[in-house]
Design an enzyme around this catalytic site. Structure first.
Site, mmCIF file in Angstrom:
data_model
loop_
_atom_site.group_PDB
_atom_site.id
_atom_site.type_symbol
_atom_site.label_atom_id
_atom_site.label_comp_id
_atom_site.label_asym_id
_atom_site.label_seq_id
_atom_site.Cartn_x
_atom_site.Cartn_y
_atom_site.Cartn_z
ATOM 1 N N GLY A 567 0.819 -1.204 0.000
ATOM 2 C CA GLY A 567 0.000 0.000 0.000
ATOM 3 C C GLY A 567 0.852 1.252 0.000
ATOM 4 C CD GLN A 570 5.159 10.044 8.049
ATOM 5 O OE1 GLN A 570 5.055 9.146 8.870
ATOM 6 N NE2 GLN A 570 5.812 11.164 8.307
ATOM 7 C CG PHE A 571 8.415 8.547 4.682
ATOM 8 C CD1 PHE A 571 8.720 9.873 4.906
ATOM 9 C CD2 PHE A 571 8.384 7.688 5.768
ATOM 10 C CE1 PHE A 571 9.006 10.342 6.180
ATOM 11 C CE2 PHE A 571 8.657 8.139 7.035
ATOM 12 C CZ PHE A 571 8.973 9.468 7.253
ATOM 13 N N GLY A 572 5.940 6.987 1.079
ATOM 14 C CA GLY A 572 5.816 6.467 -0.270
ATOM 15 C C GLY A 572 5.232 5.067 -0.229
ATOM 16 C CD GLU A 573 4.312 2.609 -5.160
ATOM 17 O OE1 GLU A 573 5.221 1.779 -5.410
ATOM 18 O OE2 GLU A 573 3.477 2.987 -6.006
ATOM 19 C CB VAL A 574 4.812 -0.185 2.248
ATOM 20 C CG1 VAL A 574 5.421 -1.298 3.092
ATOM 21 C CG2 VAL A 574 4.927 1.151 2.963
ATOM 22 C CE LYS A 605 7.904 1.315 7.265
ATOM 23 N NZ LYS A 605 7.907 2.125 8.489
ATOM 24 C CG ASP A 716 -2.020 3.172 13.608
ATOM 25 O OD1 ASP A 716 -3.145 2.939 14.079
ATOM 26 O OD2 ASP A 716 -1.739 3.013 12.411
#
Length: 861
Positions: A567, A570-574, A605, A716
């Site tokens: 998905g 916060q920084f980009g795709e994982v 990440k 979280d």
């Protein structure tokens, strides 16, 4: 209103709790000295609390073993000016696990001038302060009474010879009064209905001597004490603010019978010549017991050697109705002096003071035509030769021109900014309409929060000083309300409806208590932050993770095989990937699942290509943080790819995926079947016992206990953020939000903030407050998920708006709040004693993760 303005002008120890610069580097190396040092790498400059720039061994260590009396070796801090110090923090030397030296106990000495040193003791006379029990935890100690000083010495004390090392921080604020000492007659003893009431200045740090007059009394000179400790006496002088102290402790008081002159004379010495506008004296007025405010105050001024002949006199209004204690303001007529002598005349049998404060500005007194320093008020002392006074008419013209220029420039800047804001307002009009609709719905359910706006606006005007983070151990549960709540129209209502805790809530309204967070979700604290990644420590602004980890190695990108996109983070795709040869690449002490023959499953990440400089720095900062986390129940950072773009971090990923999906596919084994042994049918793989579920919760609690030991807030915590390995091994991860599967678990506000509201504490949703206590709340929800096998979303019967409404009920605490129900397999004692305790309204009453871990272990026994 006048009383509130008066109170805010005094020193308040609950507000005056800023770190003074050992941690942040504002205190320079040359201002930190020591009696000795064990080596160059343990010099005094390394005695900064949790500050390690890589060129030292992580603490100050004296040359020889500390002596039992603790009076020979010391670490000294020069604050460059007088400060009001309310709190100290200490830590040992762990040096990334290489050191294990710390001070179990220590004393403090302080000085205002660098020559006269005083040993600090608490209000009951104890000098030794309990310090550290290990080398890494920070221990904070409130100083009761506070210290007013420029120089501070920390002196380690040991019961037996041992090596000690220390890192320290001081907390407080600048002492703006400039008062360096006061001289007074010591207080007297009252016998009230057979009760001994002592009004002596018990924390005075100067000298005392018997007077040589006919009427003998003890004279206190050259020190400070209870009149400057920031503690104001109660209306009833028989009681004290400080628990366990004797009757009359809050006040210094004198009997008219013991002072035949009819007045008490006090002399106040200041750090330099000042221009005085007023003096505020906190007086008791319980006239039913023979105590009244002073009848008249007559003050004399001295700038050089002689007292001036023309005093200032003031008579307060006599109050024969109210017996409440109050501040009385004595106007000083803008007189210039370095010392003030005031005579306070009795109006009844007793006169009691608990605090004295001065309002002044610095003054320059020259007998030449040397230009005046900028910023000092112009003051002419009575009796000066007019030919020797500084002519400041040109200065006034220059100041007027500068003000005009600043006003013009400000107007131009406002016009430019207004044009930009107007354009943005037009572009975002539709989104604002939707946001206002949501805000209106929230407003109906949150009328109880109307006080926060008035409290916030009042405090923000009086607490504008600081780039530092304040520490509020006395009332740390509240901080600035989120934008959702701040926009509510009911904010204009009075704060009088709030009850006794209002002051604490308003007090912290301007403070920031955000902590370093572990979650990948773009959860923001809703405090006008420019980016969602804040890396300050709760309770102390600790830079635990400064510097890079030299053991983090670059992994070849060509050995990563893409398997699945998890998905957006916060920084980009994982990405879910297989890493070939990762086992040979890692440190020997890192135990991970897999074998050398098969590729290792990892999560990768990446930083998006269009990331700005701030996002890039945050990504590298997260790498540094992740590389320091070493716990069997925390997902580890394995390697990085930072030689070229895009930047990547490679973390563990467990073979059974996340805990939420893992539990969804299981069924609970009946209690009668848990003790069966022998034959196993094919269904056993899809069944799990209650004890196994509690074992999973124990592992999560253990991982959170480790994070909380670092003052690290996850923000979280949920089953979607826990990974499952072989034999039900659980590790806490940080990228649940990045999986599209869990988009429904997050509530989006204003198009940019995403909040897992069903797992969040009420103060996190309504006040933007994320702490270890809010993580405990989330753990309670996570435990509920585990024991229900994640078959339903928490509060599945409520919509997102109803969940937010329910947080309002938690705040109002009128018994209308809705709790998650007890899972069918959950024993009453686990639900009532543990789960519900995690959801207590008062964050201070929730258990720590240490307690949670212990209770869960006991339930398994």
């Amino acid at each position: 209103m006048l009383l509130a303005a008066t109170v805010r002008s005094q020193v308040n120890p609950e507000i005056c709790r800023y770190p003074l610069g050992m941690t942040g580097g504002q205190i320079q190396d040359e201002d930190i000295s020591a009696s000795s040092q064990w080596s160059e790498s343990t010099a005094a400059k390394f005695g900064r609390l949790d500050f390690d720039n890589g060129d030292g061994d992580g603490a100050w260590c004296p040359d020889i073993m500390a002596e039992p009396d603790g009076l020979k070796e010391y670490l000294q801090v020069d604050l460059r000016s007088l400060h009001f110090i309310t709190l100290v923090g200490t830590q040992g030397r762990h040096a990334d696990g290489m050191g294990n030296e710390f001070a179990q106990r220590y004393r403090i000495k302080y000085s205002r001038d660098g020559s006269n040193w005083v040993g600090w003791h608490d209000r009951k006379g104890r000098q030794v302060i309990e310090g550290n029990r290990n080398a890494y935890d920070v221990v904070l100690k409130d100083l009761e009474p506070p210290i007013i000083a420029r120089f501070i010495r920390f002196m380690p004390v040991t019961d037996h010879s041992m090596f000690v090392c220390m890192r320290v921080e001081l907390y407080g604020c600048e002492w703006l009064d400039g008062l360096v000492s006061y001289s007074i007659p010591d207080g007297h003893q009252m016998i009230y209905r057979g009760l001994d009431v002592y009004f002596n200045d018990s924390v005075y740090d100067g000298a005392s001597a018997e007077s040589s007059s006919v009427h003998s009394f003890t004279k206190l000179t050259k020190g400070l004490g209870q009149l400057t400790d920031g503690t104001w006496g109660l209306d009833d002088f028989l009681h004290s603010h400080i628990y366990g102290m004797w009757p009359g402790y809050d006040y210094v008081g004198w009997s008219n019978k013991s002072i035949p002159k009819g007045y008490v004379e006090m002399t106040f010495e200041f750090d330099h010549v000042r221009n005085f506008t007023s003096m505020k004296v906190h007086c008791n007025n319980m006239f039913s017991r023979g105590v009244r405010m002073f009848r008249q105050a007559t003050c004399y001024f001295r700038s050089e050697s002689d007292w001036e002949s023309d005093p200032v006199s003031f008579r307060p209004t006599v109050d024969r109705v109210s017996q409440s204690a109050r501040f009385v303001t004595v106007p000083l007529g803008d007189r210039t002096a370095s010392a003030i002598k005031c005579r306070f005349h009795f109006s009844d049998l007793w006169m009691l003071f608990s605090e004295v404060a001065f309002q002044s500005g610095s003054a320059v007194y020259n007998t030449s035509l040397t230009p005046r320093k900028h910023g000092h008020p112009t003051n002419i002392l009575p009796g000066d030769d007019p030919t020797h006074k500084v002519d400041d008419s040109n200065t006034r013209i220059l100041i007027g021109c500068l003000v005009a220029i600043i006003a013009i420039l400000s107007a131009i800047i406002v016009i430019i900014l207004w044009r930009q804001v107007w354009q943005k307002m037009l572009e975002k009009a539709s989104r604002r309409l939707l946001d206002d609709e949501l805000t209106a719905r929230l407003a109906v359910q949150t009328q109880a929060f109307s006080f926060l706006h008035s409290s916030l606006s009042t405090e923000s005007s009086s607490t504008t000083n600081s780039t530092y983070e304040r520490i509020f151990p006395l009332c740390s549960d509240y901080q600035e309300p989120s934008r959702l709540i701040r926009k509510l129209p009911e904010f204009a209502q009075s704060t009088e409806q709030l009850g006794p805790s209002t002051s604490c809530r308003a007090l912290a309204a301007g403070g920031s208590d955000s902590a370093p967070h572990y979650a990948e979700a773009d959860i923001i604290s809703l405090q006008e932050s420019s980016d969602s990644s804040t890396y300050s420590i709760t309770a102390v602004n600790m830079n635990l993770f400064a510097g890079t980890d030299s053991s983090m190695r670059e992994f070849p990108r060509n050995k990563l095989t893409f398997k699945e996109k998890l998905g957006e983070g916060q920084f980009g795709e994982v990405h879910l990937c297989e890493a070939e040869g990762m086992q040979d690449f890692l440190e020997e002490d890192l135990s991970i699942e897999g074998n050398n023959e098969s590729p290792l499953l990892v999560a990768v990440k990446t930083l998006r290509e269009d990331a700005n400089k701030n996002a890039r720095n945050d990504f590298l900062k997260e790498i540094r943080i992740m590389s320091r986390l070493r716990d069997p129940n925390i997902v580890r950072l394995l390697a990085v790819c930072v030689d070229t773009d895009p930047l990547c971090m490679i973390t563990e990923y467990m073979e059974n995926g996340d805990l939420n999906q893992f539990l969804c596919n299981l069924r609970l084994k009946e209690a009668a079947d848990e003790d069966k042994t022998g034959q196993e049918d094919k269904q056993d793989k899809s069944m799990v016992s209650y004890s196994k579920l509690i074992g999973m919760a124990v592992q999560i609690a253990s991982g959170m206990k480790y994070l909380s030991s670092l003052n690290f807030v996850h923000r979280d915590l949920a089953t979607r953020n826990c990974l499952v390995g072989k034999n039900y091994t659980i590790k806490i991860a940080d990228f649940g939000m990045s999986r599209n599967l869990y988009r429904g678990d997050y509530y989006r506000i204003q198009g940019r903030a995403v909040l897992p509201i069903r797992w969040m504490s009420w103060e996190s949703i309504l006040l933007g407050k994320f702490t270890m206590a809010s993580d405990v709340w989330a753990f309670g929800v996570t435990l509920w998920e585990i024991l229900t096998l994640c078959k339903k979303q928490p509060y599945s019967q409520l919509s997102d708006e109803q969940v937010i409404e329910n947080t309002g009920e938690f705040f109002r605490d009128q018994g209308k709040q809705v709790y998650l129900p007890k899972p069918p397999c959950c024993p009453d004692r686990v639900y009532n004693d543990l789960m519900l305790s995690c959801w207590r309204r008062n964050a201070k009453q929730r258990p720590s993760f240490q307690e949670i871990h212990s209770r869960l272990m006991e339930s398994l026994a």
